[in-house]
Scaffold this motif. Structure first.
Motif, short mmCIF file in Angstrom:
data_model
loop_
_atom_site.label_atom_id
_atom_site.label_comp_id
_atom_site.label_asym_id
_atom_site.label_seq_id
_atom_site.Cartn_x
_atom_site.Cartn_y
_atom_site.Cartn_z
N VAL A 1 0.82 -1.22 0.00
CA VAL A 1 0.00 0.00 0.00
C VAL A 1 0.86 1.27 0.00
N ASN A 2 2.12 1.14 0.40
CA ASN A 2 2.97 2.32 0.46
C ASN A 2 3.61 2.65 -0.89
N THR A 3 3.71 1.66 -1.75
CA THR A 3 4.39 1.88 -3.03
C THR A 3 3.50 1.65 -4.25
N VAL A 4 2.32 1.10 -4.06
CA VAL A 4 1.46 0.79 -5.21
C VAL A 4 1.01 2.07 -5.90
N LYS A 5 0.98 2.03 -7.23
CA LYS A 5 0.52 3.17 -8.01
C LYS A 5 -0.99 3.07 -8.23
N LEU A 6 -1.67 4.19 -8.03
CA LEU A 6 -3.13 4.19 -8.18
C LEU A 6 -3.54 3.84 -9.61
#
Length: 330
Positions: free
Chosen positions: A172-177
Motif C-alpha cells: 500500500v505504500n508503493t502501489v501506483k493508483l
C-alpha cells in the motif's frame, strides 16, 4: 620507447541488478502465475468461460495456451515448475453440472467448486448501455476482496488463503493508483453457502465536476460555443452545470497523487465500479490435501452416500475419457 598515456578518464560503470524472474522487485515476494485449462469434453459456453477466466487472470497467465486432448494433469504439472506456475484453474463438466477446481502446485491443496450459474463477459457487456473496457485495463492484476468468509470455519479459512494467494500481493505504500483498475469480489452467503464471484473495473470521477467538463478535459474536444453568450455558460448552462452524479460520501476517496488529467492529488473523487464479467455462483463441495488427490479435508455432503456419488462422478468421467483417448492413440 616512450609510451602514450591515455588521458581519457574511465567512466564509472553502474552495476546491473538482475531481477529474479517471477519475483516482485518491490515487495520481494514470488508473483503467482496461473494456468487455466479444462479436463474432459466441455461445451462451447464453458470454453468461452475458460477464455474469460484467462483474461481475468492477466497478466500472469498463459492466455493463448494451446491444449491437446491427450494432455493430462501430469503434463501440465511438468511444465508448471520451469514456468513458475503456482496455481491451476481447471474446468470440467458432468451430466449434472460444471465444476471448477482451484489447485496449488505442486502438492495442493485442491478446492472443488460446483458452478450453479455463470454469465460470460460478453453477456454482461450486452446487458449494459455503455460497456467499458479500456485497452490497458488488463495490464495489471486485479485486486481481490473477500466478504463473508470470517466465520472461523476451517474450510472457509482455506478458501480465503487460496484466493488471496492466486493474485499478487500489493504494498500500500508503493502501489501506483493507476495500476488499480480491476477488482475481483467474492461474497459468501452463510445461509445458502454459495459464493458470488464478480469482476469489476474501477474508475474515479472528481466530485462536483459536471459530465460536460470531464469529457472536455479527457477527450481534448473543442466545445461548440456558437450559441452561448459567454464561455462561463458552457459550465453553468442549465442541464449541464448540475449534471454531475450524486456522490455518496462513503464512496469517495481523497487521492494522494494525480491520476489522469482530471483526478488531482488532495481532491475528492468518487469510486465507480462497472461489472465486466465473467460472473459465477459457486458452491464449495470438497477440499483435498494434494493436487486433485489425497485425503479429503472438507466435504459439503458429509457422509451421505448418494451425494458423495455426485461429487465423485466428475472424476470418474474424466478418467474414463482420458483412458479412451490413450487407447485411441495406441
Amino acid at each position: 620507447m616512450a609510451r602514450f598515456r591515455n588521458n581519457k578518464k574511465k567512466g564509472f560503470v553502474k552495476p546491473v541488478v538482475k531481477k529474479q524472474p517471477g519475483v516482485d522487485h518491490v515487495t520481494g515476494e514470488k508473483i503467482p502465475h496461473s494456468i487455466v485449462f479444462s479436463r474432459g469434453k466441455i461445451p462451447s459456453s464453458l470454453k468461452q468461460l475458460q477464455m474469460d477466466l484467462r483474461k481475468l487472470m492477466l497478466p500472469f497467465t498463459a492466455v493463448n495456451l494451446k491444449e491437446k486432448r491427450r494432455n493430462n494433469l501430469k503434463d501440465f504439472l511438468n511444465v508448471a515448475g520451469p514456468l513458475g506456475v503456482t496455481h491451476f484453474l481447471i474446468l470440467s463438466k458432468t451430466e449434472t453440472a460444471p465444476y471448477l477446481k482451484v489447485a496449488r502446485t505442486p502438492q495442493g491443496p485442491t478446492l472443488t467448486f460446483k458452478i450453479h450459474e455463470y454469465s460470460l463477459a460478453v453477456d454482461v457487456a450486452q446487458s449494459q448501455l455503455r460497456p467499458r473496457c479500456p485497452q490497458d485495463l488488463f495490464k495489471n492484476s486485479p485486486l481481490i476482496v473477500l466478504s463473508g468468509f470470517g466465520s472461523g470455519e476451517q474450510h472457509l479459512k482455506l478458501t480465503t488463503v487460496m484466493f488471496q494467494n492466486i493474485f499478487p500481493a500489493i504494498d500500500v505504500n508503493t502501489v501506483k493508483l493507476s495500476s488499480c483498475q480491476r477488482i475481483v469480489l467474492l461474497n459468501y452467503n452463510k445461509d445458502t453457502k454459495f459464493i458470488d464471484f464478480r469482476h469489476y473495473s474501477i474508475r474515479l470521477q472528481p466530485v462536483g465536476v459536471s459530465k460536460r467538463v470531464r469529457k472536455f478535459v479527457q477527450n481534448h474536444q473543442v466545445p461548440d460555443l456558437k450559441n452561448l453568450q459567454d464561455v462561463s455558460d458552457f459550465i453553468t448552462k442549465a442541464g449541464y452545470g448540475s449534471e454531475s452524479e450524486v456522490d455518496d460520501e462513503a464512496a469517495t476517496v481523497t487521492l494522494t497523487s494525480d491520476l489522469g488529467r482530471i483526478n488531482k492529488a488532495s481532491s475528492k473523487s468518487a469510486v465507480k465500479l462497472q461489472e465486466i464479467g465473467p460472473r459465477m455462483t459457486l458452491q464449495l463441495i470438497k477440499i483435498e490435501e494434494g493436487l486433485c488427490s489425497g485425503g479429503v479435508i472438507f466435504n459439503a455432503y458429509g457422509n451421505e452416500a448418494e451425494k458423495k456419488k455426485e461429487v465423485k462422478e466428475e472424476e470418474d468421467k474424466i478418467n474414463e475419457e482420458d483412458a479412451d483417448e490413450d487407447a485411441d492413440e495406441d
